[in-house]
Design a protein around this motif. Sequence first.
Motif, PDB file in Angstrom:
ATOM      1  N   ILE A 121       0.887  -0.993   0.000  1.00  0.00           N
ATOM      2  CA  ILE A 121      -0.030   0.034   0.096  1.00  0.00           C
ATOM      3  C   ILE A 121       0.918   1.241   0.149  1.00  0.00           C
ATOM      4  N   LYS A 122       0.587   2.183  -1.044  1.00  0.00           N
ATOM      5  CA  LYS A 122       1.683   3.241  -1.126  1.00  0.00           C
ATOM      6  C   LYS A 122       0.890   4.591  -1.712  1.00  0.00           C
ATOM      7  N   SER A 123       1.339   5.584  -1.332  1.00  0.00           N
ATOM      8  CA  SER A 123       0.668   6.669  -1.898  1.00  0.00           C
ATOM      9  C   SER A 123       1.555   7.074  -3.326  1.00  0.00           C
ATOM     10  N   GLU A 124       0.421   7.790  -4.045  1.00  0.00           N
ATOM     11  CA  GLU A 124       1.265   8.125  -5.384  1.00  0.00           C
ATOM     12  C   GLU A 124       2.079   9.198  -5.240  1.00  0.00           C
ATOM     13  N   ASN A 125       2.283  10.073  -4.418  1.00  0.00           N
ATOM     14  CA  ASN A 125       3.107  11.123  -4.327  1.00  0.00           C
ATOM     15  C   ASN A 125       3.685  11.388  -2.962  1.00  0.00           C
ATOM     16  N   GLY A 126       3.719  10.610  -2.139  1.00  0.00           N
ATOM     17  CA  GLY A 126       4.265  10.726  -0.736  1.00  0.00           C
ATOM     18  C   GLY A 126       3.435  11.544   0.232  1.00  0.00           C
ATOM     19  N   PHE A 127       4.029  11.586   1.397  1.00  0.00           N
ATOM     20  CA  PHE A 127       3.118  11.694   2.759  1.00  0.00           C
ATOM     21  C   PHE A 127       2.773  13.292   2.814  1.00  0.00           C
ATOM     22  N   ASP A 128       3.502  13.981   2.167  1.00  0.00           N
ATOM     23  CA  ASP A 128       2.968  15.473   1.933  1.00  0.00           C
ATOM     24  C   ASP A 128       1.798  15.664   1.306  1.00  0.00           C
ATOM     25  N   ASN A 129       1.372  14.675   0.533  1.00  0.00           N
ATOM     26  CA  ASN A 129       0.091  14.815  -0.437  1.00  0.00           C
ATOM     27  C   ASN A 129      -0.950  13.921   0.023  1.00  0.00           C
ATOM     28  N   CYS A 130      -0.569  12.854   0.962  1.00  0.00           N
ATOM     29  CA  CYS A 130      -1.546  11.981   1.175  1.00  0.00           C
ATOM     30  C   CYS A 130      -1.769  11.600   2.875  1.00  0.00           C
ATOM     31  N   ILE A 131      -2.790  12.176   3.249  1.00  0.00           N
ATOM     32  CA  ILE A 131      -2.910  12.076   4.718  1.00  0.00           C
ATOM     33  C   ILE A 131      -4.166  11.258   5.192  1.00  0.00           C
ATOM     34  N   VAL A 132      -3.776  10.400   6.149  1.00  0.00           N
ATOM     35  CA  VAL A 132      -4.771   9.575   6.789  1.00  0.00           C
ATOM     36  C   VAL A 132      -5.121  10.030   8.343  1.00  0.00           C
ATOM     37  N   LYS A 133      -6.335  10.497   8.504  1.00  0.00           N
ATOM     38  CA  LYS A 133      -6.547  10.809   9.982  1.00  0.00           C
ATOM     39  C   LYS A 133      -7.600   9.596  10.482  1.00  0.00           C
ATOM     40  N   ALA A 134      -7.221   9.291  11.879  1.00  0.00           N
ATOM     41  CA  ALA A 134      -8.201   8.447  12.750  1.00  0.00           C
ATOM     42  C   ALA A 134      -9.465   9.107  12.865  1.00  0.00           C
ATOM     43  N   GLY A 135     -10.438   8.431  12.965  1.00  0.00           N
ATOM     44  CA  GLY A 135     -11.786   8.618  13.535  1.00  0.00           C
ATOM     45  C   GLY A 135     -11.747   8.476  14.899  1.00  0.00           C
TER      46      GLY A 135
END
Length: 236
Positions: free
Chosen positions: A47-61
């Motif tokens: 599982i990988k982001s397309e453009n790195g962690f600056d652009n793909c953020i996952v937040k917990a409910g």
Amino acid sequence: MQAATVTVPDDYPSIQWAIDNATEGDTIVVKDGVYVENIVVNKRLTIKSENGFDNCIVKAGFGNVITITADYASITGFTFAGAGENEFLFAGISINANHCRITDNLCLNNSVGIALYGANDNIIANNNITNNIFGVRLYYSNNNLVYLNNFINVNNVYSYASSNLWNSPEQIIYQYSGKTFINYLGNYWNDYRDDEPSEFAGEDLPPSGYMPLNNYLDLDDDGVGDISYTTYTDSD
């Protein structure tokens, strides 16, 4: 069956939906965006982001942002943020699996950046673990490689009944102050200090001629501290 590559949100609207519909060995590519979900990885997936962690953020409910229970999973290029207020329970990345690769992620503003519970032989490298109550917590977790990470937290490490390697398994060629070195490289620790009393004559100082800031020792001026990093641990 040949492994497939699926894209979020093109093929599935959420990361968890993509995981639920994936087959062992598949790759999930996540496009830029903010995803609010609690992810459980229970299959061997990349599982990988397309453009790195600056652009793909996952937040917990609520609870862990991502929980990994499948061996040989690979997680790369995400920001995992907002995992709970309980410093002992919730993590940006929670690992209860073996032989996983956790690389190039940012764990930010969590109770624990990365937690390992009975997790062995994993690689945790090139991550930024920042502004968490605990950077990494390990329980009954052994033979993990933890290196080239940046730890900038209230408390960086808690390790219980665990034994791990906190530097690269092989020497790495790198540049520092315009020079080339080869060395085993560890992690950056924002609370790294040499607390031993020291008396140095002028000829013992680094080439710069003065003691480095923050009272860390690098007398050979190779960018690597000369004194082992110490923190609370009963084993490592």
